[in-house]
Design a protein around this motif. Sequence first.
Motif, PDB file in Angstrom:
ATOM      1  N   LEU A 125       0.855  -1.181   0.000  1.00 44.02           N
ATOM      2  CA  LEU A 125       0.000   0.000   0.000  1.00 44.02           C
ATOM      3  C   LEU A 125       0.895   1.235   0.000  1.00 44.02           C
ATOM      4  CD1 LEU A 125      -2.919  -0.776   2.492  1.00 44.02           C
ATOM      5  CD2 LEU A 125      -3.132  -0.162   0.090  1.00 44.02           C
ATOM      6  N   VAL A 126       0.871   1.965  -1.116  1.00 45.30           N
ATOM      7  CA  VAL A 126       1.719   3.135  -1.267  1.00 45.30           C
ATOM      8  C   VAL A 126       0.863   4.388  -1.150  1.00 45.30           C
ATOM      9  CG1 VAL A 126       3.385   4.344  -2.720  1.00 45.30           C
ATOM     10  CG2 VAL A 126       3.230   1.837  -2.802  1.00 45.30           C
ATOM     11  N   GLY A 127       1.230   5.271  -0.255  1.00 46.17           N
ATOM     12  CA  GLY A 127       0.480   6.508  -0.086  1.00 46.17           C
ATOM     13  C   GLY A 127       0.367   6.897   1.371  1.00 46.17           C
ATOM     14  N   PRO A 128      -0.368   7.961   1.645  1.00 46.03           N
ATOM     15  CA  PRO A 128      -0.483   8.450   3.021  1.00 46.03           C
ATOM     16  C   PRO A 128      -1.370   7.543   3.881  1.00 46.03           C
ATOM     17  CG  PRO A 128      -1.928   9.689   1.597  1.00 46.03           C
ATOM     18  CD  PRO A 128      -1.122   8.797   0.697  1.00 46.03           C
ATOM     19  N   GLU A 129      -1.401   7.812   5.165  1.00 50.04           N
ATOM     20  CA  GLU A 129      -2.298   7.100   6.071  1.00 50.04           C
ATOM     21  C   GLU A 129      -3.731   7.229   5.574  1.00 50.04           C
ATOM     22  OE1 GLU A 129      -3.741   7.282  10.766  1.00 50.04           O
ATOM     23  OE2 GLU A 129      -2.027   8.474  10.077  1.00 50.04           O
ATOM     24  N   GLY A 130      -4.461   6.125   5.578  1.00 50.66           N
ATOM     25  CA  GLY A 130      -5.834   6.132   5.076  1.00 50.66           C
ATOM     26  C   GLY A 130      -5.967   5.605   3.659  1.00 50.66           C
ATOM     27  N   THR A 131      -4.830   5.329   2.998  1.00 46.54           N
ATOM     28  CA  THR A 131      -4.872   4.738   1.661  1.00 46.54           C
ATOM     29  C   THR A 131      -5.584   3.386   1.733  1.00 46.54           C
ATOM     30  OG1 THR A 131      -2.820   5.825   0.998  1.00 46.54           O
ATOM     31  CG2 THR A 131      -3.471   3.878  -0.247  1.00 46.54           C
ATOM     32  N   LYS A 132      -6.498   3.149   0.789  1.00 48.30           N
ATOM     33  CA  LYS A 132      -7.333   1.937   0.824  1.00 48.30           C
ATOM     34  C   LYS A 132      -7.147   1.090  -0.424  1.00 48.30           C
ATOM     35  CE  LYS A 132     -11.043   4.215   3.458  1.00 48.30           C
ATOM     36  NZ  LYS A 132     -10.958   3.387   4.688  1.00 48.30           N
ATOM     37  N   MET A 133      -7.342  -0.221  -0.269  1.00 45.60           N
ATOM     38  CA  MET A 133      -7.327  -1.140  -1.399  1.00 45.60           C
ATOM     39  C   MET A 133      -8.064  -2.417  -1.002  1.00 45.60           C
ATOM     40  SD  MET A 133      -6.493  -1.399  -4.555  1.00 45.60           S
ATOM     41  CE  MET A 133      -5.513   0.112  -4.594  1.00 45.60           C
ATOM     42  N   PRO A 134      -8.966  -2.922  -1.876  1.00 43.02           N
ATOM     43  CA  PRO A 134      -9.706  -4.141  -1.532  1.00 43.02           C
ATOM     44  C   PRO A 134      -8.924  -5.409  -1.834  1.00 43.02           C
ATOM     45  CG  PRO A 134     -10.458  -3.286  -3.640  1.00 43.02           C
ATOM     46  CD  PRO A 134      -9.443  -2.306  -3.123  1.00 43.02           C
ATOM     47  N   LEU A 135      -9.155  -6.433  -1.032  1.00 46.02           N
ATOM     48  CA  LEU A 135      -8.668  -7.777  -1.297  1.00 46.02           C
ATOM     49  C   LEU A 135      -9.852  -8.626  -1.746  1.00 46.02           C
ATOM     50  CD1 LEU A 135      -6.319  -8.430   1.766  1.00 46.02           C
ATOM     51  CD2 LEU A 135      -5.637  -7.907  -0.581  1.00 46.02           C
ATOM     52  N   LEU A 136      -9.559  -9.676  -2.500  1.00 48.10           N
ATOM     53  CA  LEU A 136     -10.604 -10.576  -2.979  1.00 48.10           C
ATOM     54  C   LEU A 136     -10.438 -11.941  -2.333  1.00 48.10           C
ATOM     55  CD1 LEU A 136     -12.929 -11.298  -4.970  1.00 48.10           C
ATOM     56  CD2 LEU A 136     -11.149 -11.947  -6.617  1.00 48.10           C
ATOM     57  N   ALA A 137     -11.516 -12.445  -1.746  1.00 48.96           N
ATOM     58  CA  ALA A 137     -11.526 -13.795  -1.174  1.00 48.96           C
ATOM     59  C   ALA A 137     -12.397 -14.681  -2.063  1.00 48.96           C
ATOM     60  CB  ALA A 137     -12.059 -13.780   0.244  1.00 48.96           C
ATOM     61  N   GLU A 138     -11.791 -15.714  -2.616  1.00 47.34           N
ATOM     62  CA  GLU A 138     -12.510 -16.632  -3.498  1.00 47.34           C
ATOM     63  C   GLU A 138     -12.714 -17.961  -2.779  1.00 47.34           C
ATOM     64  OE1 GLU A 138     -11.968 -17.020  -8.091  1.00 47.34           O
ATOM     65  OE2 GLU A 138     -10.724 -18.575  -7.168  1.00 47.34           O
ATOM     66  N   ILE A 139     -13.980 -18.308  -2.566  1.00 46.46           N
ATOM     67  CA  ILE A 139     -14.337 -19.550  -1.881  1.00 46.46           C
ATOM     68  C   ILE A 139     -14.976 -20.494  -2.894  1.00 46.46           C
ATOM     69  CG2 ILE A 139     -15.693 -20.593  -0.025  1.00 46.46           C
ATOM     70  CD1 ILE A 139     -15.652 -17.806   1.329  1.00 46.46           C
ATOM     71  N   LYS A 140     -14.495 -21.733  -2.936  1.00 47.43           N
ATOM     72  CA  LYS A 140     -15.043 -22.711  -3.885  1.00 47.43           C
ATOM     73  C   LYS A 140     -15.596 -23.925  -3.137  1.00 47.43           C
ATOM     74  CE  LYS A 140     -12.259 -21.477  -7.911  1.00 47.43           C
ATOM     75  NZ  LYS A 140     -11.358 -21.965  -8.975  1.00 47.43           N
ATOM     76  N   ASP A 141     -16.655 -24.515  -3.731  1.00 53.03           N
ATOM     77  CA  ASP A 141     -17.246 -25.712  -3.136  1.00 53.03           C
ATOM     78  C   ASP A 141     -16.561 -26.963  -3.661  1.00 53.03           C
ATOM     79  OD1 ASP A 141     -18.257 -26.225  -5.687  1.00 53.03           O
ATOM     80  OD2 ASP A 141     -20.256 -25.464  -5.216  1.00 53.03           O
ATOM     81  N   GLY A 142     -17.082 -28.107  -3.303  1.00 54.67           N
ATOM     82  CA  GLY A 142     -16.459 -29.365  -3.684  1.00 54.67           C
ATOM     83  C   GLY A 142     -16.449 -29.633  -5.172  1.00 54.67           C
ATOM     84  N   LYS A 143     -17.306 -28.936  -5.940  1.00 52.07           N
ATOM     85  CA  LYS A 143     -17.355 -29.106  -7.393  1.00 52.07           C
ATOM     86  C   LYS A 143     -16.540 -28.042  -8.127  1.00 52.07           C
ATOM     87  CE  LYS A 143     -21.913 -31.332  -7.395  1.00 52.07           C
ATOM     88  NZ  LYS A 143     -23.312 -31.268  -7.901  1.00 52.07           N
ATOM     89  N   GLY A 144     -15.886 -27.184  -7.354  1.00 52.17           N
ATOM     90  CA  GLY A 144     -15.075 -26.139  -7.970  1.00 52.17           C
ATOM     91  C   GLY A 144     -15.842 -24.882  -8.311  1.00 52.17           C
ATOM     92  N   ASN A 145     -17.114 -24.810  -7.895  1.00 50.11           N
ATOM     93  CA  ASN A 145     -17.928 -23.622  -8.165  1.00 50.11           C
ATOM     94  C   ASN A 145     -17.716 -22.577  -7.075  1.00 50.11           C
ATOM     95  OD1 ASN A 145     -19.176 -24.888 -10.444  1.00 50.11           O
ATOM     96  ND2 ASN A 145     -20.522 -25.985  -9.029  1.00 50.11           N
ATOM     97  N   LEU A 146     -17.906 -21.304  -7.449  1.00 50.45           N
ATOM     98  CA  LEU A 146     -17.778 -20.233  -6.469  1.00 50.45           C
ATOM     99  C   LEU A 146     -18.897 -20.332  -5.434  1.00 50.45           C
ATOM    100  CD1 LEU A 146     -16.818 -17.173  -8.702  1.00 50.45           C
ATOM    101  CD2 LEU A 146     -15.338 -18.467  -7.153  1.00 50.45           C
ATOM    102  N   SER A 147     -18.546 -20.146  -4.176  1.00 47.57           N
ATOM    103  CA  SER A 147     -19.505 -20.230  -3.080  1.00 47.57           C
ATOM    104  C   SER A 147     -19.955 -18.826  -2.675  1.00 47.57           C
ATOM    105  CB  SER A 147     -18.871 -20.929  -1.886  1.00 47.57           C
ATOM    106  OG  SER A 147     -19.675 -20.799  -0.726  1.00 47.57           O
ATOM    107  N   GLY A 167     -13.243  -6.822   3.235  1.00 47.61           N
ATOM    108  CA  GLY A 167     -11.892  -7.081   2.759  1.00 47.61           C
ATOM    109  C   GLY A 167     -11.142  -5.854   2.281  1.00 47.61           C
ATOM    110  N   VAL A 168     -11.658  -4.658   2.582  1.00 50.37           N
ATOM    111  CA  VAL A 168     -10.974  -3.427   2.192  1.00 50.37           C
ATOM    112  C   VAL A 168      -9.918  -3.083   3.233  1.00 50.37           C
ATOM    113  CG1 VAL A 168     -11.220  -0.967   1.679  1.00 50.37           C
ATOM    114  CG2 VAL A 168     -13.002  -2.583   0.964  1.00 50.37           C
ATOM    115  N   VAL A 169      -8.664  -3.005   2.791  1.00 53.96           N
ATOM    116  CA  VAL A 169      -7.537  -2.750   3.684  1.00 53.96           C
ATOM    117  C   VAL A 169      -7.241  -1.255   3.705  1.00 53.96           C
ATOM    118  CG1 VAL A 169      -5.111  -3.260   4.158  1.00 53.96           C
ATOM    119  CG2 VAL A 169      -6.582  -5.011   3.142  1.00 53.96           C
ATOM    120  N   THR A 170      -6.996  -0.710   4.889  1.00 53.17           N
ATOM    121  CA  THR A 170      -6.677   0.705   5.057  1.00 53.17           C
ATOM    122  C   THR A 170      -5.320   0.839   5.736  1.00 53.17           C
ATOM    123  OG1 THR A 170      -9.017   1.275   5.273  1.00 53.17           O
ATOM    124  CG2 THR A 170      -7.430   2.900   6.035  1.00 53.17           C
ATOM    125  N   ALA A 171      -4.436   1.615   5.102  1.00 54.74           N
ATOM    126  CA  ALA A 171      -3.096   1.810   5.633  1.00 54.74           C
ATOM    127  C   ALA A 171      -3.129   2.671   6.885  1.00 54.74           C
ATOM    128  CB  ALA A 171      -2.207   2.464   4.577  1.00 54.74           C
TER     129      ALA A 171
END
Length: 280
Positions: A125-147, A167-171
């Motif tokens: 995270l590059v920038g001043p305090e308060g800089t934000k960026m989202p993370l992505l969480a991918e969850i899959k079921d037993g058949k490989g489909n998105l949950s 999942g939004v990260v703030t510096a």
Amino acid sequence: MKKRFTGLAEKALVLSLIILTAAACSPRPSDLRITPAKVTLYGPGRTQSLKYEIYDKKGTSLPGLTAVWVADKPKVATIDANGVVLSLTPGRAIMTATFQNLTSSAVVEVMDVSSLTVSPSRMTLVGPEGTKMPLLAEIKDGKGNLSPLKPKWASGDPKVATVDGEGVVTAAAEGHTNVIASLGNDVSSACDVKVLHRAIAAFELTPITLILKVGETQRMTATIRDATGVLFEDAALAWTSSDPKTAAVSNGAVTGVSRGAARISVATSTQTLTADVLVN
């Protein structure tokens, strides 16, 4: 001899009365409680311990009494004599503990989960305090489909960076921390986050035009540099497509999905660049 037998009979009678009196006065089991009353397990092969307590009418715990455990759907989850639950297949099962005429139950939900992946796995995270960026969480079921399940997010060091429920990260302060997405105690994945309080002097995207075939994947590269020209490794970037059904993008990798045109955008916390994609 007759008096001796009479004396023994009297002693036996007195002893019997003492035993009966003690039994009548001893605390009697009145209630059986299980903790926790509900358990959620994410995927097969997960375990969770259930505990029970037996109480008398006054609410005093009676140790040393052994209840018997039974699972109503052992194909979904089993339970052993020590109260350890083992998940097998997605579904709902009831675990019941029984002692004499007392019973109590706990609900076990087994969710269809095979994997949880956080992307990117590293970011700066590059920038001043308060800089934000989202993370992505991918969850899959037993058949490989998105949950549709959503994980719980947590920061290893909120003094460096915090994370909200989406999942939004703030510096916060310069340093390193891990941001973790988890499902109960069963599945988790993390991103290594580095925070740098520096200004972005140059932001470039190449190529700015991409021609793909359906099913083909090519990578776009976005670079961030400071005023001295130093490149920020694993800089935090948000990639999006104007039409994911035509061209999908993940961390700069663009894949042609169907014929047509789309625009790929990549953004820092303050700037956005775009590139055009044509899928033949």
